[in-house]
Design a protein around this motif. Structure first.
Motif, mmCIF file in Angstrom:
data_model
loop_
_atom_site.group_PDB
_atom_site.id
_atom_site.type_symbol
_atom_site.label_atom_id
_atom_site.label_comp_id
_atom_site.label_asym_id
_atom_site.label_seq_id
_atom_site.Cartn_x
_atom_site.Cartn_y
_atom_site.Cartn_z
ATOM 1 N N SER A 245 -13.864 -6.694 -5.105
ATOM 2 C CA SER A 245 -15.061 -6.736 -4.268
ATOM 3 C C SER A 245 -16.043 -5.649 -4.707
ATOM 4 C CB SER A 245 -14.675 -6.510 -2.813
ATOM 5 O OG SER A 245 -14.365 -5.143 -2.590
ATOM 6 N N PRO A 246 -17.278 -5.668 -4.161
ATOM 7 C CA PRO A 246 -18.242 -4.606 -4.500
ATOM 8 C C PRO A 246 -17.771 -3.210 -4.120
ATOM 9 C CG PRO A 246 -19.372 -6.483 -3.529
ATOM 10 C CD PRO A 246 -17.903 -6.734 -3.361
ATOM 11 N N THR A 247 -16.740 -3.115 -3.280
ATOM 12 C CA THR A 247 -16.184 -1.802 -2.930
ATOM 13 C C THR A 247 -14.810 -1.578 -3.542
ATOM 14 O OG1 THR A 247 -15.311 -2.728 -0.859
ATOM 15 C CG2 THR A 247 -17.484 -1.658 -0.771
ATOM 16 N N GLY A 248 -14.453 -2.378 -4.556
ATOM 17 C CA GLY A 248 -13.232 -2.129 -5.299
ATOM 18 C C GLY A 248 -11.969 -2.709 -4.710
ATOM 19 N N GLN A 249 -12.045 -3.528 -3.671
ATOM 20 C CA GLN A 249 -10.844 -4.132 -3.084
ATOM 21 C C GLN A 249 -10.359 -5.268 -3.976
ATOM 22 O OE1 GLN A 249 -11.394 -5.968 0.740
ATOM 23 N NE2 GLN A 249 -9.195 -6.159 1.126
ATOM 24 N N GLU A 259 3.129 -4.961 1.815
ATOM 25 C CA GLU A 259 2.967 -3.925 2.832
ATOM 26 C C GLU A 259 3.371 -2.578 2.259
ATOM 27 O OE1 GLU A 259 5.610 -4.781 6.022
ATOM 28 O OE2 GLU A 259 7.414 -4.577 4.811
ATOM 29 N N LEU A 260 3.033 -1.531 2.989
ATOM 30 C CA LEU A 260 3.510 -0.192 2.662
ATOM 31 C C LEU A 260 4.762 0.086 3.476
ATOM 32 C CD1 LEU A 260 0.364 2.152 2.499
ATOM 33 C CD2 LEU A 260 1.877 1.488 0.643
ATOM 34 N N PRO A 261 5.872 0.456 2.837
ATOM 35 C CA PRO A 261 7.076 0.790 3.606
ATOM 36 C C PRO A 261 6.812 1.928 4.580
ATOM 37 C CG PRO A 261 7.578 0.551 1.271
ATOM 38 C CD PRO A 261 6.093 0.534 1.386
ATOM 39 N N ALA A 262 7.530 1.925 5.692
ATOM 40 C CA ALA A 262 7.332 2.945 6.724
ATOM 41 C C ALA A 262 7.580 4.344 6.179
ATOM 42 C CB ALA A 262 8.248 2.657 7.913
ATOM 43 N N TRP A 286 -14.531 3.225 -0.798
ATOM 44 C CA TRP A 286 -14.069 2.560 -2.024
ATOM 45 C C TRP A 286 -12.581 2.233 -1.926
ATOM 46 C CZ3 TRP A 286 -16.548 0.274 -5.838
ATOM 47 C CH2 TRP A 286 -15.832 -0.118 -6.977
ATOM 48 N N GLY A 287 -12.202 1.064 -2.417
ATOM 49 C CA GLY A 287 -10.799 0.680 -2.470
ATOM 50 C C GLY A 287 -10.365 -0.143 -1.280
ATOM 51 N N GLU A 288 -9.043 -0.202 -1.081
ATOM 52 C CA GLU A 288 -8.471 -1.035 -0.018
ATOM 53 C C GLU A 288 -8.840 -0.477 1.352
ATOM 54 O OE1 GLU A 288 -6.247 -4.238 1.519
ATOM 55 O OE2 GLU A 288 -6.961 -3.812 -0.514
ATOM 56 N N PRO A 289 -9.504 -1.275 2.206
ATOM 57 C CA PRO A 289 -9.870 -0.790 3.539
ATOM 58 C C PRO A 289 -8.637 -0.599 4.421
ATOM 59 C CG PRO A 289 -10.385 -3.130 3.324
ATOM 60 C CD PRO A 289 -9.965 -2.650 1.962
ATOM 61 N N GLY A 290 -8.752 0.329 5.347
ATOM 62 C CA GLY A 290 -7.671 0.565 6.293
ATOM 63 C C GLY A 290 -6.610 1.518 5.804
ATOM 64 N N ARG A 296 -4.203 5.036 -0.722
ATOM 65 C CA ARG A 296 -4.882 4.241 -1.744
ATOM 66 C C ARG A 296 -4.431 4.603 -3.156
ATOM 67 N NH1 ARG A 296 -10.914 5.243 -0.657
ATOM 68 N NH2 ARG A 296 -10.367 6.398 1.219
ATOM 69 N N VAL A 297 -4.209 5.897 -3.408
ATOM 70 C CA VAL A 297 -3.891 6.306 -4.773
ATOM 71 C C VAL A 297 -2.388 6.406 -5.034
ATOM 72 C CG1 VAL A 297 -3.949 8.815 -4.382
ATOM 73 C CG2 VAL A 297 -4.605 7.897 -6.613
ATOM 74 N N PHE A 298 -1.589 6.633 -3.990
ATOM 75 C CA PHE A 298 -0.147 6.784 -4.191
ATOM 76 C C PHE A 298 0.663 5.610 -3.637
ATOM 77 C CE2 PHE A 298 -1.623 11.305 -3.794
ATOM 78 C CZ PHE A 298 -1.496 11.612 -5.131
ATOM 79 N N GLY A 299 0.054 4.777 -2.800
ATOM 80 C CA GLY A 299 0.807 3.695 -2.191
ATOM 81 C C GLY A 299 0.284 2.311 -2.507
ATOM 82 N N TRP A 300 -0.874 2.220 -3.150
ATOM 83 C CA TRP A 300 -1.506 0.921 -3.363
ATOM 84 C C TRP A 300 -1.860 0.740 -4.829
ATOM 85 C CZ3 TRP A 300 -0.751 -2.336 0.356
ATOM 86 C CH2 TRP A 300 -1.440 -3.544 0.413
ATOM 87 N N CYS A 301 -2.517 -0.354 -5.142
ATOM 88 C CA CYS A 301 -2.884 -0.690 -6.512
ATOM 89 C C CYS A 301 -4.390 -0.514 -6.712
ATOM 90 C CB CYS A 301 -2.490 -2.127 -6.830
ATOM 91 S SG CYS A 301 -0.766 -2.508 -6.477
#
Length: 465
Positions: A245-249, A259-262, A286-290, A296-301
Motif C-alpha cells: 500500500s502507499p504506507t508500506g502495508q 498472527e503474533l504469538p502471545a 508506515w508499515g503494518e497498522p495496529g 513491525r521490525v521484530f515481529g512482522w514482515c
C-alpha cells in the motif's frame, strides 16, 4: 578469590588497563575484506596468526576446516572439560566489509583503532571483530578466575560472512558431529539501545528477487508512439504498488504471518526502537497498522524496493523505454513459508493483470527465518544472568530485524540459539566511520564474563539432548 565478582572485576581491570583495546586494535589492523579477492591470503592470516594463538593460550585445541565453496578456511576451537558438562557452541566472523578508506572522516582509518569524541573507530569494531573479541576475552577471564570454564566450549570463526557465508551450511552439515553442542551462544548485530543489554533469539528471513518487464527491442519516440504502446516503467510501478500500500502495508496474504504469538507480543511490549542520534526518525504511519514499532521490525514482515530503473536516468530522452527493472526484498518472520513467497507473488501479479512482469531470484544469499520461544527456560536463564551483572533489565527480541545464517545452527545443528549483541544501531556498520562507544564494549565484556561464569556454575536449566 575464584568468585563471580572476582571474574567480573578481572574483566573490568583488563579493559581499563588498555589490554582489551590493544587486542582489538591488533585485530582491526588486519584488513580482512572478504569482498576483495586480493585479501584472500589475509583472511587465513587472521585465523592463523591472531585468533588461533589466543584460543590455544586458553587451553583450546584448534584446527582449520576447509570447504571448496569457501574462499578461506574456518577455525574450529574446542575445550572439552567433562563429557557430562554442558557444551556451548560460539560463533563469530573475522571478515569485514570493504574498508572504503577514502570516505572516512579526516584522521580516521578503517585499519587503525582510533579514539575520537568518546568513540572507538575502525572497521570490524562492531561487525564482528569487537564482538567475538569480547566473548573470547570473557572466557579468558573465567578461566583465570576459576581455573577452568566449568563447561565445554566449542567455537567456530568463519571468514566469509560478508559474502553470504559460502560453505558454512555445507561444512556444518558435514561436521555435524564435530560441532555437536547443547546450545549456541554468540554475538552479532545491534542491541535494541546502546545502553541496554539485549538478547535476540533468531533472525528474520531475507529473500531478494528481481522484477522485470521486457516490452520490445528498443525505445520509441514518445510523441509518435505515446498512448499507442505500453510503458514498462508505468507497468512495473503498478506491479510494485499492488504488492504494498502507499504506507508500506504488504498486500499478499502469504507474505505475512497469521498472527503474533502471545510470548512475542509480551517481550516486544517492553522494547522501544531507537537508532540513536544518528538514526532516522521512525514514521508512525508506515508499515503494518495496529502494530508498535518494535512489533513491525521484530515481529512482522517488510517489503522493500532496493533499486528501480527504467529508461536512462542519467540522460533522459523523449522515448518510451523498452524495459524496466527493480530489485526487491522481503524480510519475513517465522510463520511465512519461504518456498511459497515467489509462487504467491506470481499468482498475485497474474490476478492483477500483470502477467508481463517476470520474476527472477538473485544470486544473493537467502536466509530462512528463525526464532526460539521467548519463554524457553534457557532464554530466561540468560536474561537473569545479564540482569544480575548489569543491574539493568535486558531487552528480549524474538529475532533480529536483519538476517544472519542462524537457520544453519537451528535447522542443521538443531540448537537453541541465544545471541547477546555488543553493538548498537547507529554504529555505521558497513559504512565509513564504523565505531562503538567503549563503555558498550566494557559492559559487554562484563556481562559475557558473568554469563560464562554462570554456565560453569552448575545452576543452569537441564540439558535435553
Amino acid at each position: 578469590m575464584n568468585t563471580r565478582d572476582a571474574a567480573i572485576a578481572r574483566a573490568q581491570a583488563s579493559f581499563d588497563s588498555g589490554q582489551f583495546r590493544d587486542t582489538l586494535a591488533r585485530r582491526v589492523a588486519v584488513p580482512t575484506e572478504s569482498q576483495n579477492p586480493e585479501r584472500r591470503p589475509v583472511l587465513r592470516e587472521y585465523l592463523e596468526a591472531e585468533i588461533r594463538p589466543s584460543f590455544e593460550a586458553m587451553g583450546f585445541s584448534c584446527r582449520l576446516l576447509e570447504h571448496p565453496k569457501a574462499q578461506a578456511p574456518f577455525l574450529f576451537a574446542e575445550r572439552i572439560e567433562s563429557p557430562q558438562a554442558t557444551t556451548v557452541l560460539g560463533y563469530g566472523h573475522g571478515d569485514v566489509i570493504r574498508g572504503l578508506d577514502r570516505e572516512w572522516h579526516e584522521g580516521l582509518s578503517p585499519w587503525q583503532l582510533t579514539e575520537a569524541k568518546g568513540r572507538w573507530y575502525g572497521r570490524g569494531i562492531a561487525d564482528n571483530k569487537g564482538q567475538h573479541t569480547v566473548n573470547m576475552e570473557a572466557m579468558r577471564n573465567v578461566i583465570a578466575a576459576r581455573g577452568k570454564l566449568g563447561f565445554n566450549a566449542k567455537f567456530l570463526i568463519e571468514m566469509g560472512e560478508e559474502t553470504g557465508s559460502p560453505g558454512l551450511r555445507e561444512l556444518c552439515t558435514e561436521q555435524r558431529e564435530l560441532l555437536r553442542a547443547d546450545l549456541l551462544i554468540a554475538s552479532d548485530g545491534p542491541r535494541l539501545r546502546a545502553e541496554r543489554p539485549t538478547v535476540f533469539l533468531g533472525s528474520r528471513g531475507s529473500m531478494n528477487f528481481d522484477l522485470t518487464i521486457e516490452a520490445r527491442a528498443g525505445g520509441h519516440h514518445s510523441g509518435n508512439w505515446g498512448g499507442l504502446i505500453s510503458n514498462p516503467g508505468i507497468q512495473l510501478a503498478h506491479a510494485i504498488a499492488s504488492i504494498a500500500s502507499p504506507t508500506g502495508q504488504i498486500r499478499i496474504p502469504e507474505w505475512v504471518p497469521r498472527e503474533l504469538p502471545a510470548s512475542v507480543r509480551r517481550v516486544l511490549a517492553d522494547c522501544e526502537v531507537d537508532g540513536g542520534s544518528d538514526g532516522p526518525e521512525i514514521e508512525p504511519a508506515w508499515g503494518e497498522p495496529g502494530l508498535s514499532p518494535a512489533e513491525r521490525v521484530f515481529g512482522w514482515c517488510s517489503f522493500e524496493v532496493l533499486a528501480f530503473k527504467t529508461g536512462n536516468p542519467e540522460t533522459p530522452v523523449n522515448a518510451i523505454p523498452p524495459r524496466a527493472w527493480a530489485r526487491c526484498q522481503l524480510r519475513f518472520v517465522v510463520g511465512v513459508e519461504p518456498e511459497q513467497i515467489l509462487p504467491a507473488l506470481r499468482r498475485h501479479l497474474d490476478r492483477n493483470g500483470l502477467g508481463m512482469v517476470r520474476i527472477a531470484t538473485t544470486r544473493e544469499t537467502f536466509f530462512n527465518a528463525t526464532r526460539i520461544d521467548p519463554d524457553d527456560e534457557w532464554v530466561q536463564w540468560a536474561v537473569a544472568s545479564l540482569a544480575r551483572t548489569s543491574g539493568k533489565k535486558p531487552a528480549v527480541l524474538p529475532n533480529l530485524g536483519g538476517s544472519l545464517p542462524n537457520d544453519i545452527f537451528t535447522d542443521v545443528l538443531g540448537l537453541r540459539t541465544i545471541w547477546v549483541p555488543h553493538s548498537y544501531a547507529g554504529c555505521s556498520q558497513h559504512a565509513p566511520n564504523e565505531h562503538l562507544p567503549p563503555e558498550l564494549l566494557r559492559e559487554g565484556l562484563c556481562v559475557m564474563t558473568g554469563l560464562y561464569w554462570d554456565l560453569g556454575s552448575g545452576e543452569t536449566p537441564a540439558v535435553k539432548r
